[in-house]
Write a protein that holds these residues in place. Structure first.
Motif, PDB file in Angstrom:
ATOM      1  N   ILE A 263      41.709  29.717  52.023  1.00 21.13           N
ATOM      2  CA  ILE A 263      42.661  30.720  51.542  1.00 21.13           C
ATOM      3  C   ILE A 263      42.102  31.566  50.402  1.00 21.13           C
ATOM      4  CG2 ILE A 263      44.685  29.413  52.291  1.00 21.13           C
ATOM      5  CD1 ILE A 263      45.082  28.582  49.374  1.00 21.13           C
ATOM      6  N   ASP A 264      40.973  31.147  49.836  1.00 15.60           N
ATOM      7  CA  ASP A 264      40.364  31.920  48.755  1.00 15.60           C
ATOM      8  C   ASP A 264      39.298  32.893  49.262  1.00 15.60           C
ATOM      9  OD1 ASP A 264      41.849  30.647  46.699  1.00 15.60           O
ATOM     10  OD2 ASP A 264      40.496  28.922  46.768  1.00 15.60           O
ATOM     11  N   SER A 265      39.080  32.923  50.561  1.00 14.61           N
ATOM     12  CA  SER A 265      38.077  33.833  51.112  1.00 14.61           C
ATOM     13  C   SER A 265      38.591  35.263  51.069  1.00 14.61           C
ATOM     14  CB  SER A 265      37.737  33.444  52.550  1.00 14.61           C
ATOM     15  OG  SER A 265      38.854  33.664  53.393  1.00 14.61           O
ATOM     16  N   GLU A 266      37.672  36.213  51.192  1.00 15.78           N
ATOM     17  CA  GLU A 266      38.049  37.625  51.137  1.00 15.78           C
ATOM     18  C   GLU A 266      39.043  37.989  52.236  1.00 15.78           C
ATOM     19  OE1 GLU A 266      35.928  41.996  51.821  1.00 15.78           O
ATOM     20  OE2 GLU A 266      34.749  40.327  51.034  1.00 15.78           O
ATOM     21  N   ALA A 267      38.753  37.550  53.454  1.00 13.72           N
ATOM     22  CA  ALA A 267      39.640  37.883  54.571  1.00 13.72           C
ATOM     23  C   ALA A 267      41.008  37.246  54.396  1.00 13.72           C
ATOM     24  CB  ALA A 267      39.009  37.427  55.888  1.00 13.72           C
ATOM     25  N   SER A 268      41.035  35.997  53.921  1.00 12.82           N
ATOM     26  CA  SER A 268      42.316  35.310  53.736  1.00 12.82           C
ATOM     27  C   SER A 268      43.159  35.986  52.668  1.00 12.82           C
ATOM     28  CB  SER A 268      42.077  33.841  53.344  1.00 12.82           C
ATOM     29  OG  SER A 268      41.452  33.135  54.389  1.00 12.82           O
ATOM     30  N   GLU A 269      42.540  36.379  51.582  1.00 12.91           N
ATOM     31  CA  GLU A 269      43.277  37.055  50.515  1.00 12.91           C
ATOM     32  C   GLU A 269      43.867  38.376  51.014  1.00 12.91           C
ATOM     33  OE1 GLU A 269      40.610  37.403  47.236  1.00 12.91           O
ATOM     34  OE2 GLU A 269      40.885  35.321  46.581  1.00 12.91           O
ATOM     35  N   THR A 270      43.124  39.059  51.857  1.00 10.56           N
ATOM     36  CA  THR A 270      43.627  40.316  52.417  1.00 10.56           C
ATOM     37  C   THR A 270      44.826  40.066  53.318  1.00 10.56           C
ATOM     38  OG1 THR A 270      41.403  41.284  52.351  1.00 10.56           O
ATOM     39  CG2 THR A 270      43.032  42.346  53.789  1.00 10.56           C
ATOM     40  N   ILE A 271      44.712  39.075  54.195  1.00  7.33           N
ATOM     41  CA  ILE A 271      45.808  38.743  55.099  1.00  7.33           C
ATOM     42  C   ILE A 271      47.052  38.326  54.312  1.00  7.33           C
ATOM     43  CG2 ILE A 271      46.603  37.041  56.798  1.00  7.33           C
ATOM     44  CD1 ILE A 271      44.857  39.154  58.034  1.00  7.33           C
ATOM     45  N   LEU A 272      46.885  37.527  53.289  1.00  6.61           N
ATOM     46  CA  LEU A 272      48.023  37.063  52.494  1.00  6.61           C
ATOM     47  C   LEU A 272      48.661  38.212  51.711  1.00  6.61           C
ATOM     48  CD1 LEU A 272      46.594  33.651  51.242  1.00  6.61           C
ATOM     49  CD2 LEU A 272      48.428  33.999  52.901  1.00  6.61           C
ATOM     50  N   THR A 273      47.859  39.185  51.296  1.00  7.41           N
ATOM     51  CA  THR A 273      48.401  40.367  50.621  1.00  7.41           C
ATOM     52  C   THR A 273      49.325  41.141  51.554  1.00  7.41           C
ATOM     53  OG1 THR A 273      46.476  40.607  49.159  1.00  7.41           O
ATOM     54  CG2 THR A 273      47.813  42.584  49.561  1.00  7.41           C
ATOM     55  N   ILE A 274      48.892  41.335  52.810  1.00  2.73           N
ATOM     56  CA  ILE A 274      49.716  42.049  53.785  1.00  2.73           C
ATOM     57  C   ILE A 274      50.948  41.222  54.149  1.00  2.73           C
ATOM     58  CG2 ILE A 274      49.737  43.164  56.046  1.00  2.73           C
ATOM     59  CD1 ILE A 274      47.881  44.392  53.888  1.00  2.73           C
ATOM     60  N   ALA A 275      50.785  39.907  54.189  1.00  2.00           N
ATOM     61  CA  ALA A 275      51.913  39.032  54.505  1.00  2.00           C
ATOM     62  C   ALA A 275      53.015  39.154  53.450  1.00  2.00           C
ATOM     63  CB  ALA A 275      51.441  37.583  54.608  1.00  2.00           C
ATOM     64  N   LYS A 276      52.633  39.157  52.192  1.00  2.00           N
ATOM     65  CA  LYS A 276      53.617  39.252  51.110  1.00  2.00           C
ATOM     66  C   LYS A 276      54.312  40.614  51.112  1.00  2.00           C
ATOM     67  CE  LYS A 276      51.156  35.947  48.183  1.00  2.00           C
ATOM     68  NZ  LYS A 276      50.320  35.752  46.967  1.00  2.00           N
ATOM     69  N   LYS A 277      53.627  41.617  51.614  1.00  2.00           N
ATOM     70  CA  LYS A 277      54.211  42.959  51.692  1.00  2.00           C
ATOM     71  C   LYS A 277      55.260  43.042  52.793  1.00  2.00           C
ATOM     72  CE  LYS A 277      52.782  47.807  52.226  1.00  2.00           C
ATOM     73  NZ  LYS A 277      51.625  48.730  52.439  1.00  2.00           N
ATOM     74  N   ASN A 278      55.198  42.127  53.753  1.00  2.00           N
ATOM     75  CA  ASN A 278      56.084  42.176  54.929  1.00  2.00           C
ATOM     76  C   ASN A 278      56.823  40.849  55.110  1.00  2.00           C
ATOM     77  OD1 ASN A 278      55.339  44.892  56.293  1.00  2.00           O
ATOM     78  ND2 ASN A 278      53.347  43.942  55.925  1.00  2.00           N
ATOM     79  N   GLN A 279      57.435  40.371  54.054  1.00  2.00           N
ATOM     80  CA  GLN A 279      58.088  39.077  54.082  1.00  2.00           C
ATOM     81  C   GLN A 279      59.271  39.003  55.032  1.00  2.00           C
ATOM     82  OE1 GLN A 279      58.727  37.241  50.166  1.00  2.00           O
ATOM     83  NE2 GLN A 279      57.217  38.635  49.285  1.00  2.00           N
TER      84      GLN A 279
END
Length: 286
Positions: A263-279
């Motif tokens: 979850i600390d990888s670059e791709a994971s952080e990006t995915i989680l950022t988009i996820a939080k934007k679309n809760q």
């Protein structure tokens, strides 16, 4: 064949899919056989090309003899899935977007912080909901990175396939090149492919297992590419890696499942950022 059934290939019109990626010789032959005025092309302008060069269907034709119509509305993905893909594209700086289909509302995204095999109940739920809408197991699609594939004699197998088989499920393990020469023969089979083999496929629900590992491998695969002198090489290569993974992100119709290894990888952080934007339509599961 022609002598026994002379009308077998006597089509009034020909519709070409993936027109951007045909062998040029085949394109030229189709035009000769049927006439360019009887051909309709579906050209994926943002798709990756196997040969590196786009097929020229308009070779030798004046512009007045053909018409190009741009179709920007997403017809595969439900609205929320298109929104998710658009937000991700914007976040990583890709020049890509699709118009969400307002007539196909809904769509769900699940982000899992562990491998998909650990979520047996979720799989059962997704399969049950899919079947409720008239689908079968074959209508799901599972993508795995090359790190989730191993050699067994002359064959290639996926660890996810082993897991499904242990549960008594049926599998079409398309990570094996020999298996991919044929298609699934049973509606109860779960289709598994590597990320780079998912182009042209779709699923009612699609699982992108170890998505961040697939991104790392995509990024590694473009390291040898040359960039223009005025371009930022790091930015260009990251964009190319995301472009490869964007194909996988646009495979689902109703539900997208993304699992993350780190979850600390670059791709994971990006995915989680988009996820939080679309809760409102994204569920994150530990």
């Amino acid at each position: 064949v022609t002598q026994s059934d002379p009308d077998l290939y006597d089509y009034d019109a020909v519709v070409i899919d993936e027109a951007q990626d045909w062998p040029q010789e085949e394109a030229d032959l189709i035009k000769v056989l049927y006439g360019s005025q009887n051909i309709r092309l579906a050209d994926g302008i943002d798709q990756m090309l196997r040969g590196g060069k786009r097929t020229d269907w308009f070779k030798g034709m004046p512009k007045s003899t053909y018409r190009v119509k741009s179709l920007s509305r997403g017809l595969r993905m439900k609205k929320n899935l298109a929104v998710f893909a658009n937000d991700l594209s914007e976040e990583v700086g890709l020049n890509w977007s699709v118009s969400p289909n307002e007539k196909a509302g809904g769509g769900s995204v699940y982000i899992l912080k562990n491998p998909y095999k650990d979520y047996k109940d979720l799989h059962a739920t997704l399969l049950s909901e899919s079947e409720h809408h008239g689908n079968k197991a074959i209508d799901a699609l599972f993508c795995v990175p090359s790190s989730a594939v191993y050699k067994s004699g002359e064959s290639s197998k996926s660890y996810l396939s082993d897991e499904f088989l242990d549960r008594g499920l049926f599998v079409w393990d398309g990570v094996d090149p020999i298996t991919r020469k044929d298609f699934p023969r049973d509606l109860s089979q779960h289709r598994i492919v590597q990320y780079q083999s998912c182009r042209g496929l779709e699923g009612w629900f699609v699982v992108l297992d170890a998505f961040d590992e697939a991104w790392d491998q995509a990024f590694e695969s473009v390291q040898g590419l040359e960039v223009l002198p005025y371009e930022d090489k790091e930015v260009v290569l990251r964009n190319k890696a995301w472009h490869k993974l964007l194909i996988a992100l646009t495979r689902p119709i109703d539900t997208l499942v993304i699992t993350l290894s780190d979850i600390d990888s670059e791709a994971s952080e990006t995915i989680l950022t988009i996820a939080k934007k679309n809760q409102s339509f994204v569920t994150i599961l530990d």
